[in-house]
Design an enzyme around this catalytic site. Structure first.
Site, short mmCIF file in Angstrom:
data_model
loop_
_atom_site.label_atom_id
_atom_site.label_comp_id
_atom_site.label_asym_id
_atom_site.label_seq_id
_atom_site.Cartn_x
_atom_site.Cartn_y
_atom_site.Cartn_z
CD GLU A 257 0.14 -1.15 3.32
OE1 GLU A 257 0.26 -2.20 2.65
OE2 GLU A 257 0.30 -1.13 4.55
CD GLU A 291 -2.46 -3.96 -0.64
OE1 GLU A 291 -1.92 -3.18 0.17
OE2 GLU A 291 -2.54 -5.19 -0.43
CG HIS A 294 -3.42 -0.86 3.85
ND1 HIS A 294 -3.56 -1.06 5.20
CD2 HIS A 294 -3.03 -2.07 3.35
CE1 HIS A 294 -3.28 -2.32 5.50
NE2 HIS A 294 -2.95 -2.96 4.39
N1 TRP Z 1 1.19 -4.45 3.88
C1 TRP Z 1 0.94 -5.37 2.80
C2 TRP Z 1 -0.57 -5.63 2.80
O1 TRP Z 1 -1.08 -6.31 3.59
C3 TRP Z 1 1.62 -6.66 2.89
C4 TRP Z 1 3.08 -6.72 3.00
C5 TRP Z 1 3.83 -6.67 4.10
C6 TRP Z 1 3.99 -7.02 1.98
N2 TRP Z 1 5.13 -6.95 3.85
C7 TRP Z 1 5.24 -7.16 2.56
C8 TRP Z 1 3.83 -7.19 0.63
C9 TRP Z 1 6.35 -7.52 1.80
C10 TRP Z 1 4.94 -7.52 -0.12
C11 TRP Z 1 6.19 -7.71 0.46
O2 TRP Z 1 -1.29 -5.09 2.05
ZN ZN Z 2 -2.68 -5.00 4.26
#
Ligand code: TRP
Ligand code: ZN
Length: 849
Positions: A257, A291, A294
């Protein structure tokens, strides 16, 4: 290489940052082997921590020079990055570092995918880009200049200048470093446009590699629908003039996001009827929404530290589930989510990797992007909403956005807004965040003289590091049905707060049939002694769609357990009841398809383990096969009729109506294939004009052992489409006879198109094996060895994906001593690898227990 002697970090040790960042300027001189990153950062001492030492995170960086207030100096390099003496007042830090994106196979920090530069900074990847206080409670305004020869160069926020060989970006919203993003490459855009509720115009783009332009329209519509929905339901408006999405082939997870520049695994955004299934479409829509959502729950309000991860993830999963419920069918979405929750989260919560929704410690944060944080985290939001009611929930959310906009917040902040809005004491509710383990909820009933009583007892089992757990508040939605199937009173929410608690209904003319835990109102395992007749009654009459489905599931499960444990024959009451539901034209076809689903092999293994017996993976497989065959025979006419009735003749649309029809028809095709040896499936395969129909037919053919020709044709047709070839890899493993599965997976690892550098392909092959229990758990251990071999090969390249895939072994204690010995030998073999990553060594150590 990461720290060889990993140390745990504790929530209790939280300290505010020594310095705050007022603004940061970054210049990137892109080069595959030697990218230069020049940073200029304005630091201000944090008044809350005067005198604390100044330290910056940094990992794998080559420091070229550093300056403090314009004067060149030499900082002291440390384990975590660097440190130096700084003035007791605001100062400017400048540095130039060199990194090698082309060598970055971990896909964290700045890396390359098909010649394109891209970043992944959550959770702690920014420290692989430059020296910085890489923690979510340090938020700042980023200005970025990208220099290079790529035609498209993107970063967060709004573009401010561009010209030959450079592009400049400015993000006016303060953000933590984990939301930073940069993308540069030969990209084409699918444009879109959105007018916000206050009348602002927002430019939208989905950026893809040339050739993928035709797969963006659906994602764009999903984005527009998400933006509208968040305005209408949560009052949240988008806050920049531009919103970019980029599709990347090599990506460790689903999507990310980053502020104004979401980056997606191409499998989670690219869609076309010819190449994507209905399930893919639904998932893509949900992830785009996730996303996008977020932007408020994660970006505008972020997390104080990574222990608070569920603050953004649980809430955002809850919000994307609400969105899907509104866009499609709420009951179908709920049933799908509970199936997934039980398959992934209950499995995790009842094994060695169990951890609280808000953990108290971790070694490697990447290992905590789990079903518990995400899915159980979302269940907690759902329970909270049930407990306080829709109106109070809306007020609490409005207060949350108002009070914490711009903050790096905690679970305490989150609960406080609910306490302030409702006056409720949520101390007991908080246990759901702090205790791991799936509560067992036992229920018995009695009826006498017009009084009906439900007696509940709750117990949360011990989990690693947490021996006994006090009772928690459990919202239990209950309805009562009369013997003729009428609702006696509207659904009531029982609030259970004690270990044992009874609830009473008076003045009932006759004994009612209770429908308990409607909508799956709490993430618990409900234990209720009841008989087939009552389950069949609820399957036929329950007005709560979730419990109607659940009754059928319980019937199927009971029958299968009797087959496995007592050698029983397929349960006639299940066969009759499921046939009645399948034929009931008043019911949504998508619901009927779900009702025809059976517990998975892993569900059965878990259920057997819960009952104190040792699951035999082959016996589970055999029972499922026997039941499927018996059901196909019992339902022959019904299956033929359903198949014919639910053929979609209109042009393909991936909506709930059409996909429900296809799901039911393809379930029927599965039954037909068991009787006609694949003739109908071959016809469907030959005539298919969309991937849902093509793939369903191919699965049937593979299961019938008649898939060789279709499988070759499928490859020939799709060999230039990476995402479709991922399906081709996984389908062969998943539909193989268990005896063959390991050999199939092994030969696929030798296929010219196999590569371990692409996480999607690796998961499509070896992840698919781990998801085929009878094959994976072969008695001779060949499945374990194959997976361990490949995890050992992948770990030096991509620790994050390796570590996640270790969870294939998390159920080892369920099995017999021979299998336990085989698995622990593989775990020991992995642990003995010199230089094993911190990610993988933490996972394997925890799994061993
Ligand atoms: N924050 C992302 C989501 O849930 C997920 C995420 C966390 C992520 N660490 C990551 C995606 C590392 C790719 C690689 O939407
Ligand atoms: Zn997320």
């Amino acid at each position: 290489m990461k720290d060889a002697s990993p140390r745990a970090i504790h929530l209790a040790d939280y300290n505010p940052p020594s310095h705050l960042v007022e603004e940061v300027h970054l210049t990137f001189r892109l080069d595959p082997e030697a990218t230069r990153v020049i940073s200029r950062i304005r630091f201000v001492p944090n008044p809350a921590t005067t005198g604390a030492a100044f330290e910056l995170h940094g990992e794998g960086l080559k420091l070229i020079w550093a300056k403090l207030d314009g004067a060149e100096m030499s900082p002291t390099l440390t384990d975590m990055g660097l440190t130096c003496a700084v003035p007791d007042q605001p100062f400017t830090w400048e540095a130039e570092v060199e990194i090698a994106p082309a060598q970055n196979t971990a896909l964290e920090g700045l890396y390359m995918s098909n010649g394109m530069y891209c970043t992944q900074c959550e959770a702690e990847g920014f420290r692989k880009i430059t020296y910085y206080p890489d923690r979510p409670d340090v938020m700042s305004i980023f200005t970025v200049r990208v220099e290079g020869d790529a035609p498209i160069m993107l970063s967060n926020g709004n573009p401010t200048a561009s010209g030959e060989g450079f592009a400049e970006w400015h993000d006016p919203w303060p953000k933590p470093a984990y939301l930073f993003a940069l993308v540069a490459g030969d990209l084409v855009n699918h444009p879109g446009q959105f007018t916000t509720m206050s009348g602002r115009e927002v430019e939208l783009n989905i950026w893809v590699r040339p050739g993928d332009e035709g797969k963006c329209a659906f994602g764009m519509q999903a984005l527009i629908d998400s933006m509208r929905w968040d305005e209408q339901v949560y009052g949240r408006e988008y806050d920049l003039d531009l919103f970019n999405i980029v599709a990347v082939d090599d990506f460790n997870m689903g999507a990310m996001e980053n502020k104004g520049l979401n980056i997606f695994n191409s499998s989670c955004v690219l869609a076309s009827p010819e190449t994507s299934t209905d399930t893919n479409f639904e998932r893509i829509e949900a992830i785009i929404a996730h996303e996008y959502f977020h932007n408020w729950t994660g970006n505008r309000i972020t997390c104080r530290d990574w222990f608070q991860l569920c603050l953004k993830e649980g809430l955002t999963v809850f919000r994307d589930a609400e969105f899907t419920s509104d866009m499609r069918s709420a009951p179908v979405k709920r049933i799908e989510d509970v199936i997934a929750l039980r398959a992934r989260q209950f499995r995790e919560d009842n094994g060695p990797l169990a951890h609280p929704v808000r953990p108290a410690s971790f070694v490697e944060i990447n290992n905590f992007y789990t079903a518990t944080i995400y899915e159980k985290g979302a269940e907690l939001i759902g329970m909270l909403k049930t407990l306080v009611g829709d109106t109070a929930y809306a007020k609490a959310l409005a207060l949350y956005f108002e009070r914490h906009d711009g903050d790096a917040a905690t679970i305490e902040d989150w609960l406080q807004v609910f306490e302030d809005v409702t006056g409720r004491d949520l101390t007991q509710f908080k246990r759901w965040y702090e205790d791991a383990g799936t509560p067992r909820l036992k229920v018995t009933e009695d009826y006498a003289d017009g009084r009906f009583t439900l007696h509940f007892e709750q117990e949360t089992p011990r989990t690693p590091g947490q021996p006994d757990k006090p009772p928690r508040v459990i919202p239990i939605k209950v309805g009562l049905l009369s013997a003729t199937g009428d609702e006696i009173e509207p659904t009531r929410v029982l609030e259970m707060t004690e270990t044992r608690q009874s609830f009473v209904w008076d003045d009932l003319a006759a004994k009612p049939v209770p429908s308990i835990l409607r909508g799956f109102s709490a993430p618990v395992i409900l234990e209720r002694d009841t008989d087939d007749a009552e389950r069949a009654f609820l399957m036929a009459h329950d007005t709560d769609p979730f419990n109607k489905w659940e009754a059928g599931r319980a019937l199927a499960l009971g029958g299968l357990l009797a087959m496995i444990l007592e050698g029983a024959t397929p349960d006639q009451s299940y066969l009759d009841a499921v046939q009645t539901v399948a034929r009931d034209e008043a019911l949504d076809p998508a619901f009927r398809a779900l009702a025809l689903g059976l517990p998975s092999q892993d569900d059965l293994a878990q259920a057997l383990h819960d009952r104190g017996t040792t699951p035999d993976p082959q016996a589970i497989w055999d029972a499922l096969e026997t039941l499927r065959q018996a059901r196909a025979q019992a339902m022959q006419d019904t299956a033929t009729r359903l198949y014919a009735q639910h053929q979609v003749t209109e042009p393909y649309r991936p909506d709930a109506t059409q996909s429900g029809a296809r799901a039911l028809a393809n379930t029927a095709l599965g039954m037909i294939t068991r009787l006609d040896g694949g003739a109908q499936a071959q016809r469907q395969y030959d005539g298919a004009d969309n991937m849902t129909q093509q793939l369903a037919a191919l699965s049937c053919l593979l299961q019938a052992g008649k898939g060789e020709a279709a499988q070759a044709a499928f490859y020939a047709q799709w060999q230039s489409d990476r995402l479709v070839i991922d399906k081709w890899f996984s389908l062969q493993v998943i539909n193989a006879d268990p005896v063959q599965a390991v050999a199939v997976a092994k030969s696929l690892t030798q296929h010219a198109d196999f590569t371990m550098k692409n996480p999607n392909r690796f998961r499509a092959t070896l992840g698919a094996l781990a998801m085929s229990p009878a094959g994976f758990h072969r008695a001779d251990g060949a499945g374990y060895t194959l997976l361990a071999d490949w995890l050992i090969k992948l770990d030096p390249l991509n620790p994050q994906t390796t570590a996640r895939m270790c969870s294939a072994f998390e159920t080892w204690r369920r099995y017999d001593t021979t299998r336990q010995g085989l698995i622990t030998a593989e775990l020991d073999r992995i642990l003995a690898v010199p230089g094993l990553s911190r990610d993988t060594s933490e996972m394997v150590t925890r799994i061993k227990g």
